[in-house]
Every structure is written in structure tokens, then in C-alpha cells.
Design a protein around this motif. Structure first.
Motif, mmCIF file in Angstrom:
data_model
loop_
_atom_site.group_PDB
_atom_site.id
_atom_site.type_symbol
_atom_site.label_atom_id
_atom_site.label_comp_id
_atom_site.label_asym_id
_atom_site.label_seq_id
_atom_site.Cartn_x
_atom_site.Cartn_y
_atom_site.Cartn_z
ATOM 1 N N ARG A 99 -0.573 -5.299 9.941
ATOM 2 C CA ARG A 99 -1.753 -5.770 9.153
ATOM 3 C C ARG A 99 -2.789 -4.712 8.960
ATOM 4 N N ARG A 100 -2.976 -3.560 10.060
ATOM 5 C CA ARG A 100 -3.771 -2.498 9.779
ATOM 6 C C ARG A 100 -3.242 -1.600 8.639
ATOM 7 N N LEU A 101 -1.898 -1.451 8.866
ATOM 8 C CA LEU A 101 -1.166 -0.552 7.720
ATOM 9 C C LEU A 101 -1.359 -1.118 6.260
ATOM 10 N N VAL A 102 -1.076 -2.616 6.286
ATOM 11 C CA VAL A 102 -1.274 -3.138 4.883
ATOM 12 C C VAL A 102 -2.831 -2.945 4.501
ATOM 13 N N ALA A 103 -3.789 -3.141 5.165
ATOM 14 C CA ALA A 103 -4.963 -2.913 4.815
ATOM 15 C C ALA A 103 -5.598 -1.578 4.391
ATOM 16 N N GLN A 104 -4.862 -0.556 5.269
ATOM 17 C CA GLN A 104 -5.181 0.934 4.757
ATOM 18 C C GLN A 104 -4.412 1.154 3.482
ATOM 19 N N GLU A 105 -3.074 0.717 3.228
ATOM 20 C CA GLU A 105 -2.400 1.044 1.858
ATOM 21 C C GLU A 105 -3.151 0.334 0.781
ATOM 22 N N TYR A 106 -3.705 -0.913 0.940
ATOM 23 C CA TYR A 106 -4.312 -1.645 0.015
ATOM 24 C C TYR A 106 -5.546 -1.148 -0.480
ATOM 25 N N ARG A 107 -6.452 -0.701 0.635
ATOM 26 C CA ARG A 107 -7.747 0.224 0.331
ATOM 27 C C ARG A 107 -7.531 1.486 -0.779
ATOM 28 N N ALA A 108 -6.357 2.310 -0.088
ATOM 29 C CA ALA A 108 -6.157 3.420 -0.702
ATOM 30 C C ALA A 108 -5.700 3.342 -2.117
ATOM 31 N N ALA A 109 -5.145 2.195 -2.138
ATOM 32 C CA ALA A 109 -4.475 1.906 -3.770
ATOM 33 C C ALA A 109 -5.650 1.705 -4.476
ATOM 34 N N ARG A 110 -6.551 0.861 -4.046
ATOM 35 C CA ARG A 110 -7.613 0.353 -4.913
ATOM 36 C C ARG A 110 -8.529 1.603 -5.301
ATOM 37 N N GLU A 111 -8.725 2.419 -4.340
ATOM 38 C CA GLU A 111 -9.637 3.649 -4.464
ATOM 39 C C GLU A 111 -8.949 4.529 -5.604
ATOM 40 N N GLU A 112 -7.538 4.623 -5.725
ATOM 41 C CA GLU A 112 -7.006 5.448 -6.611
ATOM 42 C C GLU A 112 -6.786 4.795 -7.926
ATOM 43 N N GLY A 113 -7.062 3.552 -8.162
ATOM 44 C CA GLY A 113 -6.768 2.783 -9.359
ATOM 45 C C GLY A 113 -5.405 2.220 -9.653
ATOM 46 N N ALA A 114 -4.547 2.325 -8.414
ATOM 47 C CA ALA A 114 -3.172 1.834 -8.529
ATOM 48 C C ALA A 114 -3.060 0.331 -8.184
ATOM 49 N N ASP A 115 -2.112 -0.230 -8.383
ATOM 50 C CA ASP A 115 -1.887 -1.591 -7.967
ATOM 51 C C ASP A 115 -1.621 -1.946 -6.420
ATOM 52 N N PRO A 116 -2.370 -2.379 -5.818
ATOM 53 C CA PRO A 116 -2.452 -2.495 -4.304
ATOM 54 C C PRO A 116 -1.603 -3.323 -3.901
ATOM 55 N N VAL A 117 -0.873 -4.351 -4.448
ATOM 56 C CA VAL A 117 0.130 -5.094 -4.093
ATOM 57 C C VAL A 117 1.525 -4.084 -4.061
ATOM 58 N N LEU A 118 1.342 -3.529 -5.141
ATOM 59 C CA LEU A 118 2.729 -2.477 -5.261
ATOM 60 C C LEU A 118 2.676 -1.251 -4.041
ATOM 61 N N ALA A 119 1.517 -0.997 -3.937
ATOM 62 C CA ALA A 119 1.541 0.109 -3.013
ATOM 63 C C ALA A 119 1.810 -0.516 -1.261
ATOM 64 N N VAL A 120 1.429 -1.774 -1.154
ATOM 65 C CA VAL A 120 2.045 -2.506 0.045
ATOM 66 C C VAL A 120 3.047 -2.693 -0.084
ATOM 67 N N MET A 121 3.712 -3.078 -1.058
ATOM 68 C CA MET A 121 5.219 -3.314 -1.227
ATOM 69 C C MET A 121 6.066 -1.853 -0.722
ATOM 70 N N ARG A 122 5.551 -0.844 -1.285
ATOM 71 C CA ARG A 122 6.072 0.363 -0.946
ATOM 72 C C ARG A 122 5.890 0.955 0.548
ATOM 73 N N ALA A 123 4.913 0.445 1.097
ATOM 74 C CA ALA A 123 4.639 0.893 2.588
ATOM 75 C C ALA A 123 5.492 0.032 3.483
ATOM 76 N N THR A 124 5.673 -1.163 3.119
ATOM 77 C CA THR A 124 6.260 -2.166 4.089
ATOM 78 C C THR A 124 7.697 -2.402 3.744
ATOM 79 N N GLY A 125 8.333 -2.143 2.607
ATOM 80 C CA GLY A 125 9.530 -2.681 2.075
ATOM 81 C C GLY A 125 9.717 -3.742 1.917
#
Length: 151
Positions: A99-125
Motif C-alpha cells: 500500500r505504501r508502494l501504491v501511494a508512492q507511485e500514485y502520487r508520483a504519477a499525479r505530479e508528472e501529469g500521468a495516469d496514476p492508475v496505470l502507474a500503479v498497474m505497472r508498479a504492481t503488475g
């Protein structure tokens, strides 16, 4: 042009693969696309371009993608020996660490203007549904702000 294989899902006898495709032109223009190889066809799920593409350019995009993506993706997959079906997922921790990893990836994607759900999908598989559940659990744990403001 660069093509990067992001993830694979094998279910039964079918394989679905996702690829990040990036074109960078000499004048500074850039096109990023998410392409999906499923069965016999290639589909484009997401396109981002700077400067924005016109409707005519979007209609030609599939033709631009077809040959390079086929060369980079389909032929290497066809040349590989047949293997037993398995899920291709990176080894990731579960529970609180996940859950910490998910939150980190989600916030990073939002800051970059990317899709946060897609970033979480990539990070977790995980797929979209499982990733959305993980994001919800991270919100419940207070690692992410609530989705909607409470009235």
C-alpha cells in the motif's frame, strides 16, 4: 522510435502484451503511445503528443505504429520457444508495504501529469481492478487523500 515491453498477461492459451512506444522528433515534438498486442491485432489504448495531433494525424498514427511495432514486438514473441503459461508479475511485497508502494507511485504519477492508475498497474503488475482496490486501501489507510471532498 523506442518500444518498451511493459507487461504481459497470460490466461489460458491467450497472451496480451502492453508496450510503451515513444517517438522523439528532431524539432522537439514527441508522441507517447500505449499499444496492446492481443491475439492477431495491435490496438492503441492511449496517445499523448506534444504538440497535440490533429484528427488527420491520429488516423495515420495506426499506420505509423504498424510496421515498427510488428518488428519490435510480434516477431520476437513468435521466435521464442513455447513456454508453460504463467503470470508475468514482478515480485512485490504485500500488505502495508504494498500500500505504501501504491501511494508512492500514485502520487508520483499525479505530479508528472500521468495516469496514476496505470502507474500503479505497472508498479504492481496487477490489472486495473486489483490496482483500483489497492488504491482504495491506501486511501483507507490515510496514505492518499480522499477521492472526493466530504460535504
Amino acid at each position: 522510435m523506442s518500444v518498451r515491453h511493459t507487461w504481459v498477461v497470460r490466461e489460458g492459451g491467450a497472451t496480451t502484451s502492453w508496450f510503451d512506444v515513444r517517438w522523439t522528433f528532431a524539432d522537439g515534438a514527441r508522441i507517447d503511445a500505449l499499444a496492446v498486442l492481443c491475439g492477431d491485432g495491435v490496438r492503441v489504448e492511449d496517445v499523448r503528443a506534444e504538440p497535440a495531433l490533429s484528427l488527420d494525424d491520429l488516423s495515420v498514427l495506426a499506420e505509423w505504429l504498424e510496421d515498427p511495432l510488428f518488428e519490435a514486438c510480434v516477431r520476437p514473441l513468435a521466435d521464442r520457444p513455447a513456454a508453460a503459461p504463467r503470470r508475468s508479475r514482478p515480485a512485490r511485497p504485500g500488505g502495508d508495504e504494498e500500500r505504501r508502494l501504491v501511494a508512492q507511485e500514485y502520487r508520483a504519477a499525479r505530479e508528472e501529469g500521468a495516469d496514476p492508475v496505470l502507474a500503479v498497474m505497472r508498479a504492481t503488475g496487477h490489472g486495473r481492478s486489483r490496482s483500483l482496490r489497492l488504491i482504495g486501501r491506501a486511501r483507507d489507510d490515510g496514505l492518499l487523500p480522499p477521492r472526493r471532498a466530504r460535504r
